[in-house]
Design a protein around this motif. Structure first.
Motif, PDB file in Angstrom:
ATOM      1  N   ARG A   1      -8.037   3.778 -10.491  1.00  0.00           N
ATOM      2  CA  ARG A   1      -7.632   2.593  -9.732  1.00  0.00           C
ATOM      3  C   ARG A   1      -6.338   2.033 -10.314  1.00  0.00           C
ATOM      4  NH1 ARG A   1     -10.042   4.263  -6.279  1.00  0.00           N
ATOM      5  NH2 ARG A   1     -12.023   3.686  -5.396  1.00  0.00           N
TER       6      ARG A   1
ATOM      7  N   LEU B   1       7.400   6.055  -8.958  1.00  0.00           N
ATOM      8  CA  LEU B   1       7.025   7.247  -9.734  1.00  0.00           C
ATOM      9  C   LEU B   1       7.777   7.288 -11.064  1.00  0.00           C
ATOM     10  CD1 LEU B   1       7.214  10.225  -7.201  1.00  0.00           C
ATOM     11  CD2 LEU B   1       5.201   9.576  -8.482  1.00  0.00           C
TER      12      LEU B   1
ATOM     13  N   ASP C   1       0.827  -1.215   0.000  1.00  0.00           N
ATOM     14  CA  ASP C   1       0.000   0.000   0.000  1.00  0.00           C
ATOM     15  C   ASP C   1       0.861   1.264   0.000  1.00  0.00           C
ATOM     16  OD1 ASP C   1      -2.288  -1.609   0.267  1.00  0.00           O
ATOM     17  OD2 ASP C   1      -2.135  -1.583   2.458  1.00  0.00           O
ATOM     18  N   VAL C   2       1.969   1.193   0.743  1.00  0.00           N
ATOM     19  CA  VAL C   2       2.843   2.371   0.845  1.00  0.00           C
ATOM     20  C   VAL C   2       3.431   2.695  -0.527  1.00  0.00           C
ATOM     21  CG1 VAL C   2       4.980   3.276   1.856  1.00  0.00           C
ATOM     22  CG2 VAL C   2       3.375   2.015   3.284  1.00  0.00           C
TER      23      VAL C   2
ATOM     24  N   MET D   1       0.977   4.151  -3.047  1.00  0.00           N
ATOM     25  CA  MET D   1       0.565   5.544  -2.867  1.00  0.00           C
ATOM     26  C   MET D   1       1.068   6.431  -4.001  1.00  0.00           C
ATOM     27  SD  MET D   1       1.058   6.218   1.176  1.00  0.00           S
ATOM     28  CE  MET D   1       0.149   5.253   2.376  1.00  0.00           C
ATOM     29  N   SER D   2       2.322   6.221  -4.393  1.00  0.00           N
ATOM     30  CA  SER D   2       2.848   7.132  -5.409  1.00  0.00           C
ATOM     31  C   SER D   2       2.198   6.880  -6.770  1.00  0.00           C
ATOM     32  CB  SER D   2       4.367   7.083  -5.495  1.00  0.00           C
ATOM     33  OG  SER D   2       4.799   5.793  -5.778  1.00  0.00           O
TER      34      SER D   2
ATOM     35  N   TYR E   1      -1.053   5.993  -7.032  1.00  0.00           N
ATOM     36  CA  TYR E   1      -2.360   6.634  -6.877  1.00  0.00           C
ATOM     37  C   TYR E   1      -2.254   8.155  -6.983  1.00  0.00           C
ATOM     38  CZ  TYR E   1      -5.059   2.511  -5.475  1.00  0.00           C
ATOM     39  OH  TYR E   1      -5.729   1.319  -5.467  1.00  0.00           O
ATOM     40  N   GLY E   2      -1.121   8.674  -6.519  1.00  0.00           N
ATOM     41  CA  GLY E   2      -0.922  10.125  -6.547  1.00  0.00           C
ATOM     42  C   GLY E   2      -1.086  10.700  -7.945  1.00  0.00           C
ATOM     43  N   ARG E   3      -0.801   9.888  -8.944  1.00  0.00           N
ATOM     44  CA  ARG E   3      -0.852  10.389 -10.319  1.00  0.00           C
ATOM     45  C   ARG E   3      -2.126   9.985 -11.056  1.00  0.00           C
ATOM     46  NH1 ARG E   3       4.327  10.582 -13.432  1.00  0.00           N
ATOM     47  NH2 ARG E   3       3.243  12.492 -13.912  1.00  0.00           N
ATOM     48  N   LYS E   4      -3.009   9.282 -10.358  1.00  0.00           N
ATOM     49  CA  LYS E   4      -4.254   8.839 -11.004  1.00  0.00           C
ATOM     50  C   LYS E   4      -5.274   9.970 -11.009  1.00  0.00           C
ATOM     51  CE  LYS E   4      -3.292   4.476 -11.616  1.00  0.00           C
ATOM     52  NZ  LYS E   4      -3.286   3.882 -12.937  1.00  0.00           N
ATOM     53  N   SER E   5      -6.222   9.855 -11.949  1.00  0.00           N
ATOM     54  CA  SER E   5      -7.292  10.848 -11.982  1.00  0.00           C
ATOM     55  C   SER E   5      -8.333  10.493 -10.912  1.00  0.00           C
ATOM     56  CB  SER E   5      -7.944  10.841 -13.363  1.00  0.00           C
ATOM     57  OG  SER E   5      -8.434   9.539 -13.613  1.00  0.00           O
ATOM     58  N   PHE E   6      -9.337  11.337 -10.782  1.00  0.00           N
ATOM     59  CA  PHE E   6     -10.436  11.102  -9.843  1.00  0.00           C
ATOM     60  C   PHE E   6     -11.028   9.717 -10.107  1.00  0.00           C
ATOM     61  CE2 PHE E   6     -14.937  11.729  -8.561  1.00  0.00           C
ATOM     62  CZ  PHE E   6     -14.723  12.135  -7.255  1.00  0.00           C
ATOM     63  N   LEU E   7     -11.212   8.934  -9.066  1.00  0.00           N
ATOM     64  CA  LEU E   7     -11.737   7.563  -9.138  1.00  0.00           C
ATOM     65  C   LEU E   7     -10.790   6.559  -9.797  1.00  0.00           C
ATOM     66  CD1 LEU E   7     -15.533   8.129 -10.018  1.00  0.00           C
ATOM     67  CD2 LEU E   7     -14.653   7.126  -7.915  1.00  0.00           C
TER      68      LEU E   7
END
Lengths: 268, 258
Positions: free
Chosen positions: B113, B158, B98-99, B102-103, B105-111
């Protein structure tokens, strides 16, 4: 029990509790992990100023307290960014200022018979269809926010500086979190009251943390727990003829401590 | 070695309130170099990193990272960053996977996955720091050195061009420290990374970096530590603690500089 569910006021309060449980379970996690537990109490008390302003101006206190709390939440956020003060300090400043304004407004409206205890401790008899409608709107706004930004808020909560470097819009999400929290607190005041609403911010995730070390399960069990204590509190308070907010909080605290003891026994 | 300039500071001045913390700093870091900034506590090392990361704006001078203003960096994710103190609550309920996720997810758009490519990248990043076997472990249960490696994996996920590390070896024992620096050197070659790290321990870093910059408000020396660091520069930077630095058993280059 059937008679209980047959009554309109109980149905209203039941549906409202159901919707609120999801929100409290979810947001409690982020408040606890960001060590902002005082925020819940702070925003709730800020609502007092808004309620009093509504009474003074003759408008629905819900609107005035909602505006008051959202403005306070945004200002607290700005104060921490600009003024280099901690959340606790920022909230402390607004909380006491707003309470003072509340007392001031009530003093100005001398002739008004003000149901102060209803706002301080909650009154489910006062929950109307309109309140339900408002909760539904807040839920419809908050749930997409929750799911859309879950992982970004998780990153922000875990490590704000690295999140900012990695493309997470930290300031926007910070403000969004505060505003959403302000909305949830204001709409819950009718059921649990200003004084006790902060328990619903602190208890759910504290319980979830006893259950799991995976954030998904922590959030899931926090939602389940809030559902149990809100609905359980509603039903119990009806039969025991006691204030709903107090019963919810006492029930929640008891369940928390029993689970704490059980988890210590299990691990020890 | 590619001579493209990765980080460029041109006569940079930074102040907090009215106190000047960085004075006329000029620094060039070439692509794929390992550069360390050393200096005493309070000498402005973390402020310098904050300026490069865009958290702090200089009141005079210019900063660019691969030709981009630091304030625009966050949008393209070219920097992987490991901050000085680990702010994480050991109770934070996340797994190692999960840690690192995070990076992504940081670059994903709204919603947005994680997709298969993201998952591969996360596992691959963990392999590079030799932590792939710990994916489902609770992050809080890891040792200090393991946590640092997972945080490096998070930065690698990243796909950055630069790694910026603030005192990465603080709190690690010498075995964990050696292992950590070996991984960094390998990453620099395999991932073609530019690495900029801050340290107060000149002895440890001087053996592994290409360039060293001695900072105490100003840069008093910038060069290859293997060619020797002038003792005047060390005295300027470390003041009365210089004897301790000069007699560090790990710091051969310090002796050569005398």
């Amino acid at each position: 029990m059937i008679a209980l569910f047959g009554s309109q006021f109980f149905q209203n309060a039941f549906i409202m509790s159901l919707l609120l449980s999801i929100l409290f379970g979810f947001f409690s996690f982020f408040v606890i992990m960001r060590k902002m537990a005082f925020l819940g109490a702070g925003i709730a008390h800020t609502a007092f100023g808004g309620v009093a302003l509504g009474v003074l101006m003759g408008i629905n206190p819900f609107y005035s307290s909602l505006v008051f709390c959202i403005v306070a939440a945004v200002l607290v956020g700005k104060l921490t960014q600009v003024g280099h003060v901690s959340y606790d300090t920022g909230i402390g400043i607004f909380f006491s200022f707003s309470m003072a304004l509340g007392v001031f407004f009530i003093a100005l409206k001398k002739a008004y018979a003000f149901d102060l205890s209803g706002y301080l401790f909650g009154n489910i008899l006062g929950v109307t269809r309109f309140d339900q409608f408002l909760v539904l709107i807040v839920v419809l706004v908050c749930i997409p926010v929750m799911f859309g930004y879950l992982h970004k808020i998780l990153f922000l909560t875990f490590d704000e500086k690295v999140a900012a470097v990695s493309g997470v819009p930290t300031q926007m999400l910070d403000t969004l979190l505060l505003v959403t929290l302000a909305m949830i607190i204001v709409i819950s005041i009718k059921i649990v009251g200003i004084i006790l609403v902060s328990a619903l911010i602190v208890l759910p995730a504290s319980f979830g943390m006893l259950i799991s070390k995976d954030y998904r399960k922590v959030i899931g069990s926090a939602v389940g727990y809030t559902l149990v204590i809100m609905i359980g509190g509603l039903v119990l308070s009806y039969y025991l003829d006691l204030p709903t907010g107090a019963v919810i909080v006492i029930l929640g605290t008891l369940i928390y401590f029993i689970t704490l003891v059980l988890s210590k026994l299990k691990s020890g | 070695m590619n001579s493209e300039i990765a980080i460029f500071l041109d006569h940079v001045w930074v102040k907090y309130d009215h106190r000047i913390v960085l004075e006329n700093i000029s620094l060039k870091v070439s692509s794929r170099e390992i550069v360390s900034i050393v200096g005493p506590n309070g000498g402005g090392k973390t402020t310098l990193l904050n300026t490069i990361l865009g958290f702090k704006e200089p009141f005079k001078g210019k900063v660019s990272v691969f030709g981009v203003r630091p304030q625009d960096i966050e949008k393209n994710g070219m920097i992987g960053y490991l901050p000085q103190t680990s702010p994480h609550d050991i109770q934070f309920p996340v797994r190692v996977f999960d840690v690192v996720a995070m990076s992504r997810y940081g670059r994903k758009s709204f919603l947005g996955r994680l997709n298969g490519e993201d998952r591969d990248l996360i596992v691959d990043s963990l392999k590079k720091v030799e932590m792939a076997d710990f994916q489902s472990h609770h992050f809080g249960s890891l040792s200090g050195g393991q946590k640092q490696r997972v945080l490096i994996a998070r930065a690698l996920a990243l796909r950055p061009k630069i790694l910026i590390l603030d005192e990465p070896s603080t709190g690690l024992d010498s075995v964990a420290q050696d292992q950590f620096y070996q991984i960094l050197q390998k990453l620099r070659v395999d991932e073609k990374l530019t690495i900029l790290m801050v340290s107060h321990d000149i002895g440890v870093v001087s053996g592994i970096v290409d360039q060293i910059a001695c900072l105490n408000k100003q840069i008093h020396f910038h060069g290859n530590p293997k060619e020797g660091i002038p003792s005047e520069a060390l005295i300027e930077v470390f003041g009365r603690n210089v004897q301790f630095v000069l007699h560090d058993k790990n710091c051969e280059t310090c002796e050569k500089g005398l």
